[in-house]
Scaffold this motif. Structure first.
Motif, PDB file in Angstrom:
ATOM      1  N   ASP A   1       0.831  -1.209   0.000  1.00  0.00           N
ATOM      2  CA  ASP A   1       0.000   0.000   0.000  1.00  0.00           C
ATOM      3  C   ASP A   1       0.868   1.263   0.000  1.00  0.00           C
ATOM      4  OD1 ASP A   1      -2.283  -1.530   0.025  1.00  0.00           O
ATOM      5  OD2 ASP A   1      -2.630  -1.336   2.183  1.00  0.00           O
ATOM      6  N   THR A   2       1.947   1.228   0.770  1.00  0.00           N
ATOM      7  CA  THR A   2       2.855   2.387   0.827  1.00  0.00           C
ATOM      8  C   THR A   2       3.497   2.647  -0.529  1.00  0.00           C
ATOM      9  OG1 THR A   2       3.347   2.023   3.173  1.00  0.00           O
ATOM     10  CG2 THR A   2       4.949   3.300   1.900  1.00  0.00           C
ATOM     11  N   VAL A   3       3.947   1.579  -1.182  1.00  0.00           N
ATOM     12  CA  VAL A   3       4.604   1.721  -2.484  1.00  0.00           C
ATOM     13  C   VAL A   3       3.615   2.217  -3.534  1.00  0.00           C
ATOM     14  CG1 VAL A   3       5.853   0.529  -4.324  1.00  0.00           C
ATOM     15  CG2 VAL A   3       6.345  -0.016  -1.934  1.00  0.00           C
ATOM     16  N   ILE A   4       2.413   1.679  -3.545  1.00  0.00           N
ATOM     17  CA  ILE A   4       1.410   2.107  -4.524  1.00  0.00           C
ATOM     18  C   ILE A   4       1.058   3.579  -4.328  1.00  0.00           C
ATOM     19  CG2 ILE A   4      -1.005   1.839  -5.219  1.00  0.00           C
ATOM     20  CD1 ILE A   4      -0.696  -1.151  -4.877  1.00  0.00           C
ATOM     21  N   THR A   5       0.907   4.003  -3.080  1.00  0.00           N
ATOM     22  CA  THR A   5       0.629   5.419  -2.811  1.00  0.00           C
ATOM     23  C   THR A   5       1.748   6.307  -3.340  1.00  0.00           C
ATOM     24  OG1 THR A   5      -0.682   4.901  -0.845  1.00  0.00           O
ATOM     25  CG2 THR A   5       0.234   7.122  -0.998  1.00  0.00           C
ATOM     26  N   HIS A   6       2.985   5.867  -3.135  1.00  0.00           N
ATOM     27  CA  HIS A   6       4.125   6.634  -3.640  1.00  0.00           C
ATOM     28  C   HIS A   6       4.090   6.721  -5.165  1.00  0.00           C
ATOM     29  CE1 HIS A   6       8.237   8.132  -3.990  1.00  0.00           C
ATOM     30  NE2 HIS A   6       8.448   7.198  -4.895  1.00  0.00           N
ATOM     31  N   ILE A   7       3.824   5.607  -5.823  1.00  0.00           N
ATOM     32  CA  ILE A   7       3.761   5.592  -7.294  1.00  0.00           C
ATOM     33  C   ILE A   7       2.658   6.530  -7.794  1.00  0.00           C
ATOM     34  CG2 ILE A   7       3.122   4.160  -9.281  1.00  0.00           C
ATOM     35  CD1 ILE A   7       4.597   1.837  -7.914  1.00  0.00           C
ATOM     36  N   ASN A   8       1.492   6.468  -7.151  1.00  0.00           N
ATOM     37  CA  ASN A   8       0.347   7.259  -7.605  1.00  0.00           C
ATOM     38  C   ASN A   8       0.547   8.763  -7.420  1.00  0.00           C
ATOM     39  OD1 ASN A   8      -1.088   5.018  -8.412  1.00  0.00           O
ATOM     40  ND2 ASN A   8      -2.253   4.834  -6.512  1.00  0.00           N
ATOM     41  N   THR A   9       1.472   9.156  -6.570  1.00  0.00           N
ATOM     42  CA  THR A   9       1.692  10.576  -6.294  1.00  0.00           C
ATOM     43  C   THR A   9       3.037  11.062  -6.824  1.00  0.00           C
ATOM     44  OG1 THR A   9       2.545  10.000  -4.088  1.00  0.00           O
ATOM     45  CG2 THR A   9       0.206  10.561  -4.259  1.00  0.00           C
ATOM     46  N   SER A  10       3.661  10.276  -7.697  1.00  0.00           N
ATOM     47  CA  SER A  10       4.985  10.610  -8.226  1.00  0.00           C
ATOM     48  C   SER A  10       4.969  10.713  -9.744  1.00  0.00           C
ATOM     49  CB  SER A  10       6.014   9.548  -7.811  1.00  0.00           C
ATOM     50  OG  SER A  10       6.115   9.451  -6.405  1.00  0.00           O
TER      51      SER A  10
ATOM     52  N   GLY B   1       8.852   1.897 -18.517  1.00  0.00           N
ATOM     53  CA  GLY B   1       7.723   2.703 -18.928  1.00  0.00           C
ATOM     54  C   GLY B   1       6.409   2.490 -18.198  1.00  0.00           C
ATOM     55  N   ASN B   2       5.407   3.178 -18.735  1.00  0.00           N
ATOM     56  CA  ASN B   2       4.118   3.278 -18.079  1.00  0.00           C
ATOM     57  C   ASN B   2       3.384   1.953 -17.958  1.00  0.00           C
ATOM     58  OD1 ASN B   2       4.726   5.954 -17.957  1.00  0.00           O
ATOM     59  ND2 ASN B   2       3.164   6.641 -19.401  1.00  0.00           N
ATOM     60  N   ILE B   3       3.420   1.118 -18.996  1.00  0.00           N
ATOM     61  CA  ILE B   3       2.646  -0.118 -18.901  1.00  0.00           C
ATOM     62  C   ILE B   3       3.234  -1.054 -17.851  1.00  0.00           C
ATOM     63  CG2 ILE B   3       3.869  -1.372 -20.737  1.00  0.00           C
ATOM     64  CD1 ILE B   3       0.113  -1.559 -19.767  1.00  0.00           C
ATOM     65  N   GLY B   4       4.542  -1.014 -17.663  1.00  0.00           N
ATOM     66  CA  GLY B   4       5.138  -1.832 -16.605  1.00  0.00           C
ATOM     67  C   GLY B   4       4.674  -1.383 -15.230  1.00  0.00           C
ATOM     68  N   ILE B   5       4.583  -0.082 -15.033  1.00  0.00           N
ATOM     69  CA  ILE B   5       4.113   0.462 -13.756  1.00  0.00           C
ATOM     70  C   ILE B   5       2.632   0.156 -13.565  1.00  0.00           C
ATOM     71  CG2 ILE B   5       3.798   2.573 -12.411  1.00  0.00           C
ATOM     72  CD1 ILE B   5       6.196   3.745 -14.030  1.00  0.00           C
ATOM     73  N   ILE B   6       1.839   0.398 -14.611  1.00  0.00           N
ATOM     74  CA  ILE B   6       0.402   0.120 -14.542  1.00  0.00           C
ATOM     75  C   ILE B   6       0.156  -1.346 -14.197  1.00  0.00           C
ATOM     76  CG2 ILE B   6      -1.714  -0.067 -15.927  1.00  0.00           C
ATOM     77  CD1 ILE B   6      -0.640   2.404 -17.518  1.00  0.00           C
TER      78      ILE B   6
ATOM     79  N   ALA C   1      -7.098   2.754  -9.459  1.00  0.00           N
ATOM     80  CA  ALA C   1      -6.513   4.057  -9.795  1.00  0.00           C
ATOM     81  C   ALA C   1      -5.846   4.073 -11.165  1.00  0.00           C
ATOM     82  CB  ALA C   1      -5.491   4.464  -8.719  1.00  0.00           C
ATOM     83  N   MET C   2      -5.905   2.974 -11.890  1.00  0.00           N
ATOM     84  CA  MET C   2      -5.136   2.848 -13.124  1.00  0.00           C
ATOM     85  C   MET C   2      -5.947   3.036 -14.404  1.00  0.00           C
ATOM     86  SD  MET C   2      -1.921   2.435 -12.461  1.00  0.00           S
ATOM     87  CE  MET C   2      -2.187   3.648 -11.155  1.00  0.00           C
ATOM     88  N   ALA C   3      -7.247   3.247 -14.291  1.00  0.00           N
ATOM     89  CA  ALA C   3      -8.064   3.371 -15.499  1.00  0.00           C
ATOM     90  C   ALA C   3      -7.604   4.540 -16.369  1.00  0.00           C
ATOM     91  CB  ALA C   3      -9.535   3.525 -15.132  1.00  0.00           C
TER      92      ALA C   3
END
Length: 357
Positions: free
Chosen positions: A167-176, A191-196, A207-209
């Motif tokens: 959860d901590t890592v996902i929050t960081h990704i979503n706000t970076s 790239g983006n698809i790897g992160i998504i 949050a990925m739509a």
């Protein structure tokens, strides 16, 4: 200059079939691996976690010790080979700057946790880690999600603490920012698809739509994606280009069933698969990262096996390929080919260290 796709033209019909059973191919591949790249030799390769080097080979044998525990390679079990390759790569010095699937330090910790069933040392380092501006799979936060999912799958007792870390890592990704070296990459590795994909597979699909819709908009008319949004480089491999994009979409489409994106995802997959089948036999040595072995995993059974017929031990031995920089490891060499043969023989399903942990 735009990057060109260097592929080997092939007859599309009739579809080629594998001339050996998956078990025969697996045994031959593993025999090649332990003979040509025994632990003491593999340990001399630049160590890059699950990507290449002895830890990546140990990762393969860790899974084989569960799926093919009775298999004998030169008279020894996968468990014995796991221990040899793992011990040949002692824990490296702490590296706090990278923590993805190519981080030797964090991958070694994760593999040790899975093996010993003690996730405490791994979790301690993750909980004290300062996440940074790198969010991609190879070195950054998305890759850390892979390692967390791997430990969670193999150390169930640590599930609650791992879920908190996820959860901590996902929050960081979503706000970076997702830029890598100032560029917006589209593919799997940077790239983006790897992160998504990693956020979705780790429980954050809701949050990925938006990012996924933007990514789908970037698909080219022929089915490929440019490697970055500012350059027209078109690769044909898992790390950059349509094979990795399709493999990602296949893994995450289940999170968007019944939503407006569902039809677009399926259309993008089918469009990409047509191009992969046409041009997926690239001239680089067959491997998971940037060769026909990884490309084949984006296709359905009959077309997949057609491409894999170009990656058998006998086909590789002909030497008609651009040599790999790491002919032994999981992503660039023999260990990756062995993973695919084991998968066809009833082993783990999916792309190792990415869609499958």
């Amino acid at each position: 200059m735009d990057a060109a796709i260097t592929f080997t033209p092939h007859e599309h019909t009739p579809l080629r079939k594998l001339q050996q059973t998956p078990r025969e191919l697996l045994e031959e591949s593993l025999a090649n691996l332990v003979t040509s790249w025994p632990p003491e030799k593999a340990s001399q390769v630049t160590r890059m976690g699950f990507y290449q080097g002895p830890t990546s080979i140990a990762y393969l044998f860790f899974h084989l010790s569960k799926s093919h525990s009775q298999l004998k390679i030169h008279g020894r079990t996968p468990s014995a080979w796991f221990q040899d390759y793992f011990d040949s790569a002692p824990a490296p010095d702490v590296d706090e700057t990278s923590f993805g699937i190519a981080s030797e330090y964090y991958c070694h910790l994760a593999l040790e946790a899975a093996h010993t069933q003690d996730a405490a040392p791994f979790l301690h380092k993750v909980q004290t880690l300062q996440l940074n501006h790198v969010q991609e799979v190879l070195l950054g936060s998305a890759g850390l999600l892979v390692l967390l999912r791997f430990v969670k799958a193999n150390v169930p007792s640590a599930t609650d603490k791992i879920d908190d870390a996820i959860d901590t890592v996902i929050t960081h990704i979503n706000t970076s920012s997702w830029l890598f070296h100032g560029r917006e990459f589209t593919g799997v590795v940077h790239g983006n698809i790897g992160i998504i994909a990693q956020v979705c597979l780790s429980g954050g699909a809701s949050a990925m739509a938006g990012p996924l819709s933007t990514f789908l908009d970037l698909q080219q008319e022929d089915g490929n994606w440019h490697s970055t949004t500012d350059r027209k480089h078109e690769h044909m491999q898992w790390c950059h280009g349509v094979p990795g994009c399709v493999i990602s979409l296949l893994a995450i489409k289940k999170y968007f069933l019944g939503e407006p994106l569902a039809g677009r995802i399926q259309a993008a997959i089918e469009k990409g698969q047509r191009l992969i089948f046409e041009k997926g036999i690239v001239k680089k040595e067959p491997c998971l990262c940037h060769g026909v072995t990884g490309n084949a995993l984006a296709l359905d059974t009959s077309e997949r096996n057609h491409l894999l017929s170009f990656a058998t031990p006998s086909a590789v031995a002909k030497g008609e390929w651009e040599a790999s920089s790491d002919p032994a490891g999981l992503y660039c060499g023999e260990a990756g080919r062995a993973w695919v043969w084991s998968m066809l023989d009833g082993g783990r399903k999916g792309f190792p260290g990415y869609t499958d942990v």
